[in-house]
Design an enzyme around this catalytic site. Sequence first.
Site, PDB file in Angstrom:
ATOM      1  N   ASP A  10     -52.531 -52.642  62.346  1.00  0.00           N
ATOM      2  CA  ASP A  10     -51.331 -53.890  61.711  1.00  0.00           C
ATOM      3  C   ASP A  10     -50.750 -53.191  61.079  1.00  0.00           C
ATOM      4  O   ASP A  10     -50.616 -52.761  60.202  1.00  0.00           O
ATOM      5  CB  ASP A  10     -52.461 -54.710  61.452  1.00  0.00           C
TER       6      ASP A  10
ATOM      7  N   TYR B  89     -36.503 -66.845  63.210  1.00  0.00           N
ATOM      8  CA  TYR B  89     -37.086 -65.829  64.446  1.00  0.00           C
ATOM      9  C   TYR B  89     -35.815 -64.446  63.990  1.00  0.00           C
ATOM     10  O   TYR B  89     -35.273 -63.922  63.961  1.00  0.00           O
ATOM     11  CB  TYR B  89     -36.683 -66.072  65.480  1.00  0.00           C
TER      12      TYR B  89
HETATM   13  N1  SER Z   1     -37.638 -64.660  74.186  1.00  0.00           N
HETATM   14  C1  SER Z   1     -37.773 -65.299  72.885  1.00  0.00           C
HETATM   15  C2  SER Z   1     -37.880 -65.938  72.741  1.00  0.00           C
HETATM   16  O1  SER Z   1     -37.729 -67.427  73.213  1.00  0.00           O
HETATM   17  C3  SER Z   1     -36.403 -64.664  72.627  1.00  0.00           C
HETATM   18  O2  SER Z   1     -36.315 -63.084  72.534  1.00  0.00           O
HETATM   19  O3  SER Z   1     -38.460 -66.326  71.676  1.00  0.00           O
END
Ligand code: SER
Length: 317
Positions: A53, A142
Amino acid sequence: MNRVLVTGSVGQIGSELTMFLRDRYGNENVVAGGRKTKPSEELKNSGPFEVVDCTDIEAIRRVIEKYKIDTIYHLAALLSAVAEGNPQLAWNVNINGLINVLEVAREYNCAVFTPSSIGAFGLTTPLDNTPQDTIQRPGTMYGVTKVSGELLCDYYYQKYGVDTRGVRYPGIISYVTPPGGGTTDYAVEIFYDAIRKGKYTCFLKKGTKLDMMYMPDALKAAVDLMEAEAGSLKHRNAFNVSAMSFAPEDIEAEVKKIIPDFTMDYDVDPLWQSIAESWPNYMDDSAAKEEWGWKPKYDLPAMSKDMIEKLRIKLGM
Ligand code: SER
């Protein structure tokens, strides 16, 4: 010698990267690190598997010591839509996990590959022919973790001399392990549904162009960059790399060429759509081409043909 740890080895890219590296460097020299999800029989039986992890620095340290690892491919991360559902967890895994890996790499003198993403860009970025060095103000957690990760990797190289390298991956298309909760997942789902049901409902709007890449090129990008002469790299982390750029209707047309009865309709998901609209339509990847010879093999027609062939075998249809 290359003694490698792959974190996130049970995920979409990690599962194939581990097998690719085992072919290249020897099964015993590539440790698959995974968290809870069960590894496939192939992954477990072809070489060492360890529960790692990445938010637990001791767990990483133990594996690095036990196997005398010198290179870490750090693939453990949450993808974009999942990260929006739990931003705090995304920060913990994507950033605290990364800094743990970098710390251990500093202690044990390991090289580190870390993928960034098209998600590291945002609405204020030039979205056509997105330059290598440009504005990065992403609007998703993200993206925030990906930009921070790029900067952290630069920092560890500059401050401590850790050999950090990385690319900004576009959507990755593959037939082995499904992706989990990414905005570009539609470009994988479409193939499964085309073969199983002859139809697909797309969660992105017509006209939403995004960069994409077939898995064999994604694997090659990681290894080519890690094996490149350090002296030829002006950038180290976060190289733009792309192999194709398309909108949903373009891939629909391509699938139709191979499965003529295939049909596609749309049920647009506002979260996914807004994320996709903040990402590049297509990136300029000339820095990767110039500095380490990036050259993808698969375009949209070649990828679609191979995906359908391989998936038909996998699904027995
Ligand atoms: N494939 C990824 C996503 O859609 C892009 O980095 O989160």
